[in-house]
Design a protein around this motif. Structure first.
Motif, PDB file in Angstrom:
ATOM      1  N   ASN A 118       0.812  -1.209   0.000  1.00  7.18           N
ATOM      2  CA  ASN A 118       0.000   0.000   0.000  1.00  7.18           C
ATOM      3  C   ASN A 118       0.850   1.265   0.000  1.00  7.18           C
ATOM      4  O   ASN A 118       0.315   2.358   0.100  1.00  7.18           O
ATOM      5  CB  ASN A 118      -0.920   0.008   1.233  1.00  7.18           C
ATOM      6  CG  ASN A 118      -2.056  -0.969   1.090  1.00  7.18           C
ATOM      7  OD1 ASN A 118      -3.070  -0.689   0.468  1.00  7.18           O
ATOM      8  ND2 ASN A 118      -1.869  -2.163   1.644  1.00  7.18           N
ATOM      9  N   GLY A 119       2.142   1.065  -0.133  1.00  3.38           N
ATOM     10  CA  GLY A 119       3.058   2.191  -0.094  1.00  3.38           C
ATOM     11  C   GLY A 119       3.879   2.298  -1.366  1.00  3.38           C
ATOM     12  O   GLY A 119       3.349   2.450  -2.466  1.00  3.38           O
ATOM     13  N   ASP A 120       5.185   2.160  -1.217  1.00  2.00           N
ATOM     14  CA  ASP A 120       6.104   2.364  -2.329  1.00  2.00           C
ATOM     15  C   ASP A 120       5.856   1.420  -3.504  1.00  2.00           C
ATOM     16  O   ASP A 120       6.130   1.779  -4.649  1.00  2.00           O
ATOM     17  CB  ASP A 120       7.550   2.183  -1.849  1.00  2.00           C
ATOM     18  CG  ASP A 120       7.963   3.293  -0.900  1.00  2.00           C
ATOM     19  OD1 ASP A 120       8.960   3.119  -0.173  1.00  2.00           O
ATOM     20  OD2 ASP A 120       7.271   4.330  -0.883  1.00  2.00           O
ATOM     21  N   PHE A 121       5.358   0.215  -3.229  1.00  4.96           N
ATOM     22  CA  PHE A 121       5.229  -0.778  -4.292  1.00  4.96           C
ATOM     23  C   PHE A 121       3.762  -1.044  -4.628  1.00  4.96           C
ATOM     24  O   PHE A 121       3.414  -2.094  -5.147  1.00  4.96           O
ATOM     25  CB  PHE A 121       5.948  -2.071  -3.895  1.00  4.96           C
ATOM     26  CG  PHE A 121       7.404  -1.852  -3.662  1.00  4.96           C
ATOM     27  CD1 PHE A 121       7.893  -1.638  -2.377  1.00  4.96           C
ATOM     28  CD2 PHE A 121       8.295  -1.834  -4.725  1.00  4.96           C
ATOM     29  CE1 PHE A 121       9.253  -1.399  -2.167  1.00  4.96           C
ATOM     30  CE2 PHE A 121       9.644  -1.609  -4.510  1.00  4.96           C
ATOM     31  CZ  PHE A 121      10.115  -1.387  -3.226  1.00  4.96           C
ATOM     32  N   ARG A 122       2.943  -0.075  -4.344  1.00  2.00           N
ATOM     33  CA  ARG A 122       1.513  -0.179  -4.596  1.00  2.00           C
ATOM     34  C   ARG A 122       1.229  -0.535  -6.058  1.00  2.00           C
ATOM     35  O   ARG A 122       0.304  -1.284  -6.365  1.00  2.00           O
ATOM     36  CB  ARG A 122       0.876   1.169  -4.237  1.00  2.00           C
ATOM     37  CG  ARG A 122      -0.599   1.256  -4.335  1.00  2.00           C
ATOM     38  CD  ARG A 122      -1.022   2.704  -4.158  1.00  2.00           C
ATOM     39  NE  ARG A 122      -2.470   2.814  -4.134  1.00  2.00           N
ATOM     40  CZ  ARG A 122      -3.178   2.902  -3.006  1.00  2.00           C
ATOM     41  NH1 ARG A 122      -2.555   2.933  -1.847  1.00  2.00           N
ATOM     42  NH2 ARG A 122      -4.493   2.977  -3.039  1.00  2.00           N
ATOM     43  N   HIS A 123       2.025   0.016  -6.966  1.00  2.00           N
ATOM     44  CA  HIS A 123       1.790  -0.178  -8.395  1.00  2.00           C
ATOM     45  C   HIS A 123       1.958  -1.640  -8.812  1.00  2.00           C
ATOM     46  O   HIS A 123       1.469  -2.052  -9.858  1.00  2.00           O
ATOM     47  CB  HIS A 123       2.735   0.693  -9.217  1.00  2.00           C
ATOM     48  CG  HIS A 123       4.187   0.422  -8.960  1.00  2.00           C
ATOM     49  ND1 HIS A 123       4.836   0.840  -7.810  1.00  2.00           N
ATOM     50  CD2 HIS A 123       5.100  -0.249  -9.685  1.00  2.00           C
ATOM     51  CE1 HIS A 123       6.097   0.460  -7.858  1.00  2.00           C
ATOM     52  NE2 HIS A 123       6.288  -0.212  -8.975  1.00  2.00           N
ATOM     53  N   LEU A 124       2.620  -2.431  -8.003  1.00  2.00           N
ATOM     54  CA  LEU A 124       2.804  -3.841  -8.340  1.00  2.00           C
ATOM     55  C   LEU A 124       1.620  -4.690  -7.888  1.00  2.00           C
ATOM     56  O   LEU A 124       1.473  -5.840  -8.321  1.00  2.00           O
ATOM     57  CB  LEU A 124       4.065  -4.385  -7.689  1.00  2.00           C
ATOM     58  CG  LEU A 124       5.393  -3.805  -8.158  1.00  2.00           C
ATOM     59  CD1 LEU A 124       6.542  -4.446  -7.383  1.00  2.00           C
ATOM     60  CD2 LEU A 124       5.587  -4.031  -9.643  1.00  2.00           C
ATOM     61  N   PHE A 125       0.817  -4.152  -7.021  1.00  2.00           N
ATOM     62  CA  PHE A 125      -0.231  -4.966  -6.416  1.00  2.00           C
ATOM     63  C   PHE A 125      -1.647  -4.563  -6.838  1.00  2.00           C
ATOM     64  O   PHE A 125      -2.544  -5.370  -6.761  1.00  2.00           O
ATOM     65  CB  PHE A 125      -0.135  -4.903  -4.887  1.00  2.00           C
ATOM     66  CG  PHE A 125       1.066  -5.637  -4.345  1.00  2.00           C
ATOM     67  CD1 PHE A 125       2.280  -4.995  -4.233  1.00  2.00           C
ATOM     68  CD2 PHE A 125       0.965  -6.958  -3.968  1.00  2.00           C
ATOM     69  CE1 PHE A 125       3.399  -5.676  -3.750  1.00  2.00           C
ATOM     70  CE2 PHE A 125       2.077  -7.633  -3.477  1.00  2.00           C
ATOM     71  CZ  PHE A 125       3.290  -6.993  -3.367  1.00  2.00           C
ATOM     72  N   ILE A 126      -1.833  -3.358  -7.235  1.00  2.00           N
ATOM     73  CA  ILE A 126      -3.190  -2.935  -7.573  1.00  2.00           C
ATOM     74  C   ILE A 126      -3.232  -2.427  -9.013  1.00  2.00           C
ATOM     75  O   ILE A 126      -2.435  -1.603  -9.400  1.00  2.00           O
ATOM     76  CB  ILE A 126      -3.676  -1.830  -6.621  1.00  2.00           C
ATOM     77  CG1 ILE A 126      -3.678  -2.332  -5.169  1.00  2.00           C
ATOM     78  CG2 ILE A 126      -5.078  -1.383  -6.985  1.00  2.00           C
ATOM     79  CD1 ILE A 126      -4.052  -1.295  -4.155  1.00  2.00           C
TER      80      ILE A 126
END
Lengths: 140, 106
Positions: B98-106
């Motif tokens: 939900n932070g720095d790597f949000r773009h990989l998960f949502i």
């Protein structure tokens, strides 16, 4: 075979499949894949993809005479998977895989009619689930 | 590759940000209730899970469903995750997802 931990030596014994040095945990997110959708083999980070390892939940399993297809949901998205079954041992392996089960699959990313698909070489059910497979996504 | 219905990885604290959205989390079962269970999130918050439960329940379960409120989830899928689970690891995963790597998960 369905013990708690994935044992690569056990999984790959029996011949017919050797782990490649290029094995990597795949992030199936579209941004990490090649834009050349017509090519049969997909690339990740511009390197030809030899093998991919995915961990996720099995959905929509469909068994046919020569193959078994299912959808793998790893929490970031879903991808179609296909496992060809040539021998009785293949059929037996896939019979043990049930809907809603967490599995680790080894395969190769392919393109079929413009859609990404994973051609599955091997599959193991996971009795213990770890979150490290999701943390690996930080590499991409 | 279908990313049309993602479930956001959350812990107890993050759940409040996704009320009405599809979420996934892992909780430690505190006690089974009628129609669900009461659990403890990986950041020590109480979460009520409503829906059909597997039987028997293990100590840790993964819950995928829609967040009813800041403290409850209406579960679509509940999966036993065994009796041992690294909660600090999962908690860190939720923060990264939900932070720095949000773009990989949502």
């Amino acid at each position: 075979m369905y013990g708690g931990e994935f044992d690569g030596a056990v999984a790959f014994s029996g011949g017919g499949f050797m782990p490649s040095q290029a094995t990597q945990t795949t992030d199936p997110f579209p941004s990490a894949l090649s834009k050349h959708r017509d090519k049969q083999t997909h690339s990740i980070n511009r390197e030809a993809n030899q093998q991919s390892v995915l961990v996720g939940m099995v959905l929509n399993k469909a068994e046919r005479v020569t193959d078994v297809s299912f959808v793998l949901d790893d929490g970031t998205g879903r991808i179609d998977c296909n496992r060809w079954v040539h021998e009785a041992v293949d059929t037996k392996e896939m019979e043990a895989i049930l809907e809603g089960m967490y599995v680790r699959v080894h395969g190769q990313l392919k393109g079929f009619q413009g859609k990404k698909q994973l051609a599955v070489f091997g599959i193991l059910c996971r009795r213990r689930v770890r979150t490290s497979f999701l943390l690996d996504k930080r590499k991409y | 590759m279908d990313t049309s219905n993602p479930a956001v990885l959350v812990n107890g604290d993050l759940l409040r940000s996704y009320v009405g959205r599809r979420v996934r989390t892992v909780v430690q079962v505190v006690r089974p209730d009628a129609g669900g269970l009461t659990g403890r999130s990986t950041d020590e918050k109480q979460i009520v899970v409503k829906g059909q439960m597997p039987a028997p329940l293990t100590t840790f379960v993964e819950v995928i469903g829609v967040a009813d409120s800041a403290q409850s989830i209406h579960a679509e899928i509940v999966t036993n995750f065994g009796d041992t689970f690294d909660t600090s690891n999962f908690n860190q995963l939720c923060q990264l997802a939900n932070g720095d790597f949000r773009h990989l998960f949502i």
